[in-house]
Write an enzyme that holds these catalytic residues in place. Structure first.
Site, PDB file in Angstrom:
ATOM      1  N   ASN A   7      -7.236  42.721 -15.214  1.00  0.00           N
ATOM      2  CA  ASN A   7      -7.316  41.395 -14.608  1.00  0.00           C
ATOM      3  C   ASN A   7      -6.131  41.270 -13.637  1.00  0.00           C
ATOM      4  OD1 ASN A   7      -7.403  38.696 -13.992  1.00  0.00           O
ATOM      5  ND2 ASN A   7      -7.444  37.980 -16.115  1.00  0.00           N
ATOM      6  N   ARG A 100     -12.041  42.161 -13.933  1.00  0.00           N
ATOM      7  CA  ARG A 100     -12.422  40.760 -13.782  1.00  0.00           C
ATOM      8  C   ARG A 100     -12.427  40.440 -12.283  1.00  0.00           C
ATOM      9  NH1 ARG A 100      -8.880  35.430 -14.285  1.00  0.00           N
ATOM     10  NH2 ARG A 100     -10.598  33.966 -14.145  1.00  0.00           N
ATOM     11  N   HIS A 190     -14.908  30.516 -14.927  1.00  0.00           N
ATOM     12  CA  HIS A 190     -14.704  30.708 -16.374  1.00  0.00           C
ATOM     13  C   HIS A 190     -15.991  31.149 -17.072  1.00  0.00           C
ATOM     14  CE1 HIS A 190     -11.317  27.471 -16.176  1.00  0.00           C
ATOM     15  NE2 HIS A 190     -10.784  28.664 -16.086  1.00  0.00           N
ATOM     16  N   ARG A 251      -4.071  21.133 -11.141  1.00  0.00           N
ATOM     17  CA  ARG A 251      -5.181  20.804 -10.232  1.00  0.00           C
ATOM     18  C   ARG A 251      -5.758  19.433 -10.568  1.00  0.00           C
ATOM     19  NH1 ARG A 251      -8.502  26.215 -11.147  1.00  0.00           N
ATOM     20  NH2 ARG A 251      -6.630  27.064 -12.071  1.00  0.00           N
ATOM     21  N   GLU A 396     -12.225  36.706 -23.410  1.00  0.00           N
ATOM     22  CA  GLU A 396     -12.881  37.178 -22.189  1.00  0.00           C
ATOM     23  C   GLU A 396     -12.791  38.696 -22.062  1.00  0.00           C
ATOM     24  OE1 GLU A 396     -11.999  34.162 -18.814  1.00  0.00           O
ATOM     25  OE2 GLU A 396     -10.577  33.752 -20.402  1.00  0.00           O
TER      26      GLU A 396
END
Ligand code: AMP
Length: 415
Positions: A7, A100, A190, A251, A396
Site C-alpha cells: 500500500n 492497493r 474504502h 475532511r 483490508e
C-alpha cells in the site's frame, strides 16, 4: 502462497506478507507472517519499522529516497539471516504482489493482473485521484523495476466494490454531459474495507451473500458509509473523490458547494487553497481547533471543551443521517456494522450514533458496547433488537491478499 501486499502513499510504503491460498479461505487459516511501514519516503531521515510475526520489530531511521529504495530496503531485511519470517528466506519465496490502488474509475470493477495496458489505464485514472493513484503507481513501477516479469502483480481497487451502484445512486444532478465527457460521477472508496466487513458478517451469522442487507460504517481517519443490499454496494457516501459524505479527521464531508465561491469572494484564497482547507484543515480538526484524533477529542470533550464537544456531535449526527437515508433506501436492514479506528474503538461515538434510533428498530446494549474495543469482533445490540449492531474489525490487507490469489489462480471471486 506468500503474497506481498503493498500500500504505497505519496511518502509512505506499507506492507504485509500474508500466507494464503484458496483452500485456506473457508477456515480462515490464512495469516500474516510479516508487516512493516516506511514513512517519510523521499527524505534522509525516513522512519523504518519492519516486523516478522512473533519477533521484535526492527526500527531504524535511514535515508530512503524513493519507493524503489523503500522496497529494496524491505527486500534486504527479508533476506537478512537474522530476520526470521515463517516460510520466507528470500524474495523467491514470494509468489505474488497485491497492490492497493485507490481509483479504478469505471474501467476496473474487480481486481486484475497488472500488465502494460492496465498500468496505463491506472495512470489515466490519476486525473480522478491525483493524491493517491500516482503514489500507487510508483509502487507498481518500483516492483517492475526490481522484479521484472518474474513475479505476478495484481491491482485491487478501492472503488471496485461500489461498481454495482445503480445509476440513480452514482449520477449527480448536474448536466449529464459532464458525466459523458469527463466521467463526473460517484465512485466511492474504502471498497475493500466495506466488502471485507460485509463478508465477515455473512460468515458470522451464517447466511448466503444474497441475504446480506447491511449498512457498513468505515470510521477511521477517512470515513465512509455504504448501503449493501443482497451483498452488493448500492450506495456510498464518498463521491467523485474521497471528500464527500461523512465528517472525517481533516475532511469536511458534505457541504453546500456554494460555500466555495462564497469563501473565495471573501478572499480566503484560490479555489485550490479552499479545497486544501476542505481536505486538510476541516472535519474534526477544523471544528475542534485542537486535533483530528478522536481520542484527543473525547478527552477534551469530557473536560468540557466546547469545540471538541461540537465536533463529536456534528460527526455523530452525519453518520446518523446516512443510517436513516440508507435504511430508507433499502426499506430496512438486518445490521449496522462499525469498523476502522473510530468504529472499532470509540464506545462514545457508537453510543452517540445509535442513540435515538430505537424507533427504527436499533437498540444498543451499553455493556456490550463498552466491551467492543481493541480489535474485538462483537455484536453490541440488545437481544431482540430488530436491527443488529456489530463491531467488526476490518482487514483490508487480507482481502487484498485473497484477491491476489484469486486473480493469479483465475478463481472466481466469491466475495
Ligand atoms: P484508521 O484510519 O482506521 O487507522 O483510524 C484512525 C483513527 O481512529 C484515529 O485518528 C483516531 O481518531 C481513531 N481511534 C483510534 N483508536 C481510538 C480509540 N481507542 N478511541 C477513539 N478513537 C480511536
Amino acid at each position: 502462497m506468500n503474497v506481498f501486499v503493498l500500500n504505497c502513499g505519496s511518502s509512505s510504503v506499507k506492507f504485509q506478507i500474508i500466507n494464503t491460498d484458496l483452500d485456506m479461505f473457508e477456515n480462515d487459516s490464512d495469516h500474516r507472517v510479516a508487516k512493516g511501514l516506511i514513512e517519510r519516503v523521499g527524505k534522509d531521515d525516513a522512519i523504518i519499522r519492519l516486523e516478522a510475526e512473533g519477533q521484535e520489530a526492527v526500527k531504524a531511521v535511514e535515508p530512503i529516497h524513493d519507493h524503489r529504495e523503500a522496497i529494496l530496503r524491505i527486500k534486504k531485511w527479508m533476506e537478512d539471516p537474522n530476520t526470521k519470517i515463517q516460510g520466507i528466506h528470500s524474495w523467491d519465496d514470494i509468489q505474488a504482489i497485491g497492490h492497493r490502488v485507490v481509483h479504478g474509475g469505471e474501467k476496473f470493477t474487480k481486481s486484475v493482473k497488472i500488465d502494460k495496458d492496465v498500468l496505463s489505464e491506472i495512470e489515466e485514472c490519476s486525473d480522478l485521484a491525483p493524491l493517491h493513484n500516482p503514489a500507487n503507481l510508483k509502487g507498481i513501477q518500483a516492483c517492475y523495476e526490481i522484479f521484472g516479469d518474474k513475479i505476478l502483480q495484481v491491482a485491487v481497487f478501492d472503488t471496485a466494490f461500489h461498481s454495482t451502484m445503480p445509476e440513480e445512486a452514482y449520477m449527480y444532478a448536474i448536466p449529464l454531459e459532464y458525466y459523458e465527457k469527463y466521467k463526473v460521477r460517484r465512485y466511492g472508496f474504502h471498497g475493500t474495507s466495506h466488502r471485507y466487513v460485509a463478508y465477515r458478517y455473512r460468515k458470522l451469522v451464517k447466511i448466503p451473500r444474497e441475504e446480506v442487507n447491511v449498512i457498513t460504517l468505515h470510521l477511521g481517519n477517512g470515513c465512509s458509509a455504504a448501503a449493501i443490499q443482497k451483498g452488493k454496494s448500492i450506495n456510498t457516501t464518498m463521491g467523485l473523490t474521497p471528500l464527500e459524505g461523512l465528517v472525517m479527521g481533516t475532511r469536511s464531508g458534505d457541504i453546500d458547494p456554494a460555500i466555495i465561491e462564497y469563501l473565495f469572494n471573501k478572499g480566503i484564497g484560490s479555489v485550490a487553497e479552499i479545497f486544501n482547507i476542505l481536505n486538510k484543515k476541516s472535519g474534526l480538526m477544523g471544528v475542534s481547533g485542537i486535533s483530528n484524533d478522536m481520542r484527543d477529542l473525547e478527552k477534551a470533550a469530557a473536560e468540557g471543551h466546547h469545540r471538541a464537544q461540537l465536533a463529536l456531535k456534528i460527526f455523530a449526527l452525519r453518520v446518523k443521517k446516512y443510517i436513516g437515508a440508507y435504511m430508507a433506501e433499502m426499506n430496512g436492514v438486518n445490521a449496522i456494522i462499525f469498523t476502522a479506528g473510530i468504529g472499532e474503538n470509540s464506545v462514545l461515538i457508537r453510543k452517540m450514533v445509535c442513540e435515538g434510533l430505537e424507533n427504527l428498530g436499533l437498540e444498543l446494549d451499553d455493556e456490550l458496547n463498552k466491551q467492543a474495543v481493541g480489535g474485538k469482533c462483537l455484536k453490541i445490540s440488545k437481544e431482540g433488537s430488530r436491527v443488529a449492531v456489530w463491531v467488526i474489525p476490518t482487514n483490508e490487507e487480507l482481502l487484498l491478499a485473497r484477491d491476489t490469489v484469486r486473480v493469479v489462480k483465475d478463481a472466481p471471486r466469491r466475495w
